[in-house]
Scaffold this motif. Structure first.
Motif, PDB file in Angstrom:
ATOM      1  N   HIS A 177     -15.190  14.538  -6.571  1.00 38.66           N
ATOM      2  CA  HIS A 177     -15.470  13.220  -6.016  1.00 38.66           C
ATOM      3  C   HIS A 177     -15.901  13.339  -4.566  1.00 38.66           C
ATOM      4  CE1 HIS A 177     -14.152  11.139  -9.473  1.00 38.66           C
ATOM      5  NE2 HIS A 177     -12.982  11.719  -9.451  1.00 38.66           N
ATOM      6  N   PRO A 178     -17.104  13.731  -4.362  1.00 43.05           N
ATOM      7  CA  PRO A 178     -17.590  13.893  -3.000  1.00 43.05           C
ATOM      8  C   PRO A 178     -17.514  12.582  -2.238  1.00 43.05           C
ATOM      9  CG  PRO A 178     -19.412  13.905  -4.558  1.00 43.05           C
ATOM     10  CD  PRO A 178     -18.160  13.893  -5.349  1.00 43.05           C
ATOM     11  N   ASP A 179     -17.573  11.496  -2.986  1.00 41.37           N
ATOM     12  CA  ASP A 179     -17.606  10.194  -2.346  1.00 41.37           C
ATOM     13  C   ASP A 179     -16.324   9.916  -1.579  1.00 41.37           C
ATOM     14  OD1 ASP A 179     -19.942  10.018  -3.588  1.00 41.37           O
ATOM     15  OD2 ASP A 179     -19.399   8.391  -4.949  1.00 41.37           O
ATOM     16  N   VAL A 180     -15.230  10.424  -2.089  1.00 39.83           N
ATOM     17  CA  VAL A 180     -13.958  10.052  -1.499  1.00 39.83           C
ATOM     18  C   VAL A 180     -13.932  10.373  -0.017  1.00 39.83           C
ATOM     19  CG1 VAL A 180     -11.497  10.537  -1.461  1.00 39.83           C
ATOM     20  CG2 VAL A 180     -12.669  10.240  -3.634  1.00 39.83           C
ATOM     21  N   THR A 181     -14.299  11.610   0.293  1.00 39.51           N
ATOM     22  CA  THR A 181     -14.226  11.976   1.711  1.00 39.51           C
ATOM     23  C   THR A 181     -15.227  11.187   2.534  1.00 39.51           C
ATOM     24  OG1 THR A 181     -15.656  13.832   1.163  1.00 39.51           O
ATOM     25  CG2 THR A 181     -13.318  14.289   1.337  1.00 39.51           C
ATOM     26  N   ARG A 182     -16.383  10.961   1.923  1.00 37.70           N
ATOM     27  CA  ARG A 182     -17.385  10.196   2.669  1.00 37.70           C
ATOM     28  C   ARG A 182     -16.888   8.777   2.927  1.00 37.70           C
ATOM     29  NH1 ARG A 182     -20.687   6.680   1.075  1.00 37.70           N
ATOM     30  NH2 ARG A 182     -20.766   7.183  -1.135  1.00 37.70           N
ATOM     31  N   ARG A 239      -6.533   1.606  -2.153  1.00 40.65           N
ATOM     32  CA  ARG A 239      -6.156   0.505  -3.038  1.00 40.65           C
ATOM     33  C   ARG A 239      -6.353   0.895  -4.496  1.00 40.65           C
ATOM     34  NH1 ARG A 239      -8.795  -3.353  -5.608  1.00 40.65           N
ATOM     35  NH2 ARG A 239     -10.797  -2.874  -4.654  1.00 40.65           N
ATOM     36  N   VAL A 240      -7.499   1.456  -4.778  1.00 38.62           N
ATOM     37  CA  VAL A 240      -7.788   1.812  -6.158  1.00 38.62           C
ATOM     38  C   VAL A 240      -6.876   2.937  -6.631  1.00 38.62           C
ATOM     39  CG1 VAL A 240      -9.526   2.794  -7.673  1.00 38.62           C
ATOM     40  CG2 VAL A 240     -10.152   1.013  -6.046  1.00 38.62           C
ATOM     41  N   ALA A 241      -6.709   3.947  -5.782  1.00 30.77           N
ATOM     42  CA  ALA A 241      -5.890   5.086  -6.194  1.00 30.77           C
ATOM     43  C   ALA A 241      -4.446   4.664  -6.405  1.00 30.77           C
ATOM     44  CB  ALA A 241      -5.969   6.197  -5.146  1.00 30.77           C
ATOM     45  N   VAL A 242      -3.952   3.824  -5.519  1.00 27.95           N
ATOM     46  CA  VAL A 242      -2.562   3.382  -5.644  1.00 27.95           C
ATOM     47  C   VAL A 242      -2.383   2.552  -6.916  1.00 27.95           C
ATOM     48  CG1 VAL A 242      -0.883   1.778  -4.655  1.00 27.95           C
ATOM     49  CG2 VAL A 242      -1.927   3.524  -3.225  1.00 27.95           C
ATOM     50  N   GLY A 243      -3.319   1.665  -7.170  1.00 25.72           N
ATOM     51  CA  GLY A 243      -3.232   0.860  -8.376  1.00 25.72           C
ATOM     52  C   GLY A 243      -3.246   1.713  -9.627  1.00 25.72           C
ATOM     53  N   ARG A 244      -4.151   2.665  -9.637  1.00 24.40           N
ATOM     54  CA  ARG A 244      -4.271   3.502 -10.830  1.00 24.40           C
ATOM     55  C   ARG A 244      -3.052   4.397 -10.994  1.00 24.40           C
ATOM     56  NH1 ARG A 244      -9.897   5.312 -10.969  1.00 24.40           N
ATOM     57  NH2 ARG A 244      -9.271   6.636  -9.258  1.00 24.40           N
ATOM     58  N   LEU A 245      -2.560   4.929  -9.894  1.00 26.64           N
ATOM     59  CA  LEU A 245      -1.393   5.797  -9.991  1.00 26.64           C
ATOM     60  C   LEU A 245      -0.172   5.002 -10.443  1.00 26.64           C
ATOM     61  CD1 LEU A 245      -0.274   8.597  -9.695  1.00 26.64           C
ATOM     62  CD2 LEU A 245      -0.010   8.232  -7.244  1.00 26.64           C
ATOM     63  N   ALA A 246      -0.078   3.763  -9.977  1.00 29.58           N
ATOM     64  CA  ALA A 246       1.043   2.922 -10.409  1.00 29.58           C
ATOM     65  C   ALA A 246       0.982   2.693 -11.916  1.00 29.58           C
ATOM     66  CB  ALA A 246       1.027   1.585  -9.669  1.00 29.58           C
ATOM     67  N   ARG A 247      -0.218   2.412 -12.413  1.00 31.94           N
ATOM     68  CA  ARG A 247      -0.357   2.239 -13.868  1.00 31.94           C
ATOM     69  C   ARG A 247       0.010   3.518 -14.583  1.00 31.94           C
ATOM     70  NH1 ARG A 247      -4.803  -0.911 -12.752  1.00 31.94           N
ATOM     71  NH2 ARG A 247      -6.219   0.854 -12.803  1.00 31.94           N
ATOM     72  N   ARG A 248      -0.499   4.587 -14.041  1.00 31.86           N
ATOM     73  CA  ARG A 248      -0.250   5.888 -14.646  1.00 31.86           C
ATOM     74  C   ARG A 248       1.253   6.173 -14.720  1.00 31.86           C
ATOM     75  NH1 ARG A 248      -3.412  10.147 -16.859  1.00 31.86           N
ATOM     76  NH2 ARG A 248      -1.783  11.618 -17.357  1.00 31.86           N
ATOM     77  N   LEU A 249       1.945   5.902 -13.647  1.00 30.77           N
ATOM     78  CA  LEU A 249       3.375   6.156 -13.612  1.00 30.77           C
ATOM     79  C   LEU A 249       4.103   5.256 -14.602  1.00 30.77           C
ATOM     80  CD1 LEU A 249       3.960   6.568  -9.789  1.00 30.77           C
ATOM     81  CD2 LEU A 249       4.294   8.300 -11.557  1.00 30.77           C
ATOM     82  N   ARG A 250       3.643   4.039 -14.699  1.00 30.07           N
ATOM     83  CA  ARG A 250       4.284   3.137 -15.630  1.00 30.07           C
ATOM     84  C   ARG A 250       4.102   3.654 -17.049  1.00 30.07           C
ATOM     85  NH1 ARG A 250       3.575  -2.356 -13.928  1.00 30.07           N
ATOM     86  NH2 ARG A 250       1.411  -1.718 -13.801  1.00 30.07           N
ATOM     87  N   GLU A 264      -7.239  11.486  -1.214  1.00 27.44           N
ATOM     88  CA  GLU A 264      -7.945  12.365  -2.148  1.00 27.44           C
ATOM     89  C   GLU A 264      -6.956  12.980  -3.144  1.00 27.44           C
ATOM     90  OE1 GLU A 264      -9.333  15.950  -3.783  1.00 27.44           O
ATOM     91  OE2 GLU A 264      -8.043  16.041  -2.014  1.00 27.44           O
ATOM     92  N   ILE A 265      -5.780  13.322  -2.657  1.00 28.37           N
ATOM     93  CA  ILE A 265      -4.773  13.925  -3.535  1.00 28.37           C
ATOM     94  C   ILE A 265      -4.250  12.904  -4.537  1.00 28.37           C
ATOM     95  CG2 ILE A 265      -2.542  15.096  -3.605  1.00 28.37           C
ATOM     96  CD1 ILE A 265      -3.080  16.028  -0.709  1.00 28.37           C
TER      97      ILE A 265
END
Lengths: 149, 149
Positions: A3-8, A21-32, B141-142
């Motif tokens: 994901h080159p975009d992330v750093t950019r 925001r997106v990563a936290v939301g997705r990780l929360a779903r994932r954890l659930r 990123e992580i």
DNA sequence: GCGATATCGTTAGCAAAAGTAATGAGTCAT
DNA sequence: ATGACTCATTACTTTTGCTAACGATATCGC
């Protein structure tokens, strides 16, 4: 790089906010979804965890701490009490309020469950480099603060 | 120091996992609650964001990317399409599949909304020190990777 | 080729979790 | 002592995700 975009995109505060925001939301779903047994909901676990860390609290304080409305906290506490993990006591100074406290069994569950419940995430963490874990360790404290501000 | 426990508890992988899990869950709730208008749900925003970043995708790919079951993605896409933010096209090679793509209005919304929707988080970020932001940048990123593994 | 099997998206039905509004008991300031 | 406020709860609704089943298409084995 996947994901080159992330750093950019994280150059600006707004870009970082978007990615977070997106990563936290997705990780929360994932954890659930990853929750091994349905024994404890995510919210219930968080409350036990908070009580273990901060000691007895009122429902209202718990609700604010977990960023949930009071009725939701009422429900969570009721479920935990029904399972004998928590018990309510009258607030000594104010009869409107109550104090919620872990029972011995609650403490035990927090201890034993902590490992089991976080197994998936723990496993993922062991796959990271020490530097990455150090980053997350620092980030955890910041996220903690963000989630409460 | 408000939470001395945090640093103590994150010594072990399991402890870090515990703290991360709770912080991520709470921050996700917080972000959901903070959503300024109800215009876009968290999931809808994430999909628009993904499409903006990765281009046209099939519903199935989106579902996997967002860690959601296909029927949930169907609903999200339907809602977005109804609002003209996205449109479906037949997959050229496989009539079972579709490709979902941002419309011009979708692109516009992503751009303008990004700032507005992340306003709260962006504001919080500006209150952090440069070092803390750097930590979050690396952590983002992580977390991104964790959420997809 | 063609029939069995697998895959993709969708529909239908349901369950979990959180939110809002209204209520009852208790507190506090005037 | 009474009127306004606070805390927790109840009742109801909304959101959001899931599983199961289905129809259309593709692919594999023969």
């Amino acid at each position: 790089m996947k994901h080159p975009d992330v750093t950019r995109q994280t150059r600006t505060d707004a870009g970082l906010a978007a990615v977070l925001r997106v990563a936290v939301g997705r990780l929360a779903r994932r954890l659930r979804a990853q929750r091994p047994d349905a024994s404890l909901s995510l919210g219930q676990g968080a409350v036990l965890f908070a009580l273990a860390r901060l000691g007895k609290m009122t429902p209202g304080a718990l609700a604010e701490h977990e960023k949930v409305q009071p009725p939701s906290m009422t429900r969570i506490i009721a479920a935990l009490e029904e399972r004998g993990l928590v018990h309510r006591m009258k607030h000594p100074d104010d009869k409107r309020q109550q104090l919620v406290e872990l029972t011995d069994e609650g403490h035990r569950l927090v201890r034993t469950d902590r490992r089991r419940r976080e197994a998936w995430l723990t496993q993922r963490l062991t796959e990271l480099t020490p530097e990455e874990k150090a980053t997350l360790r620092k980030a955890a404290e910041i996220l903690e603060r963000l989630s409460q501000s």
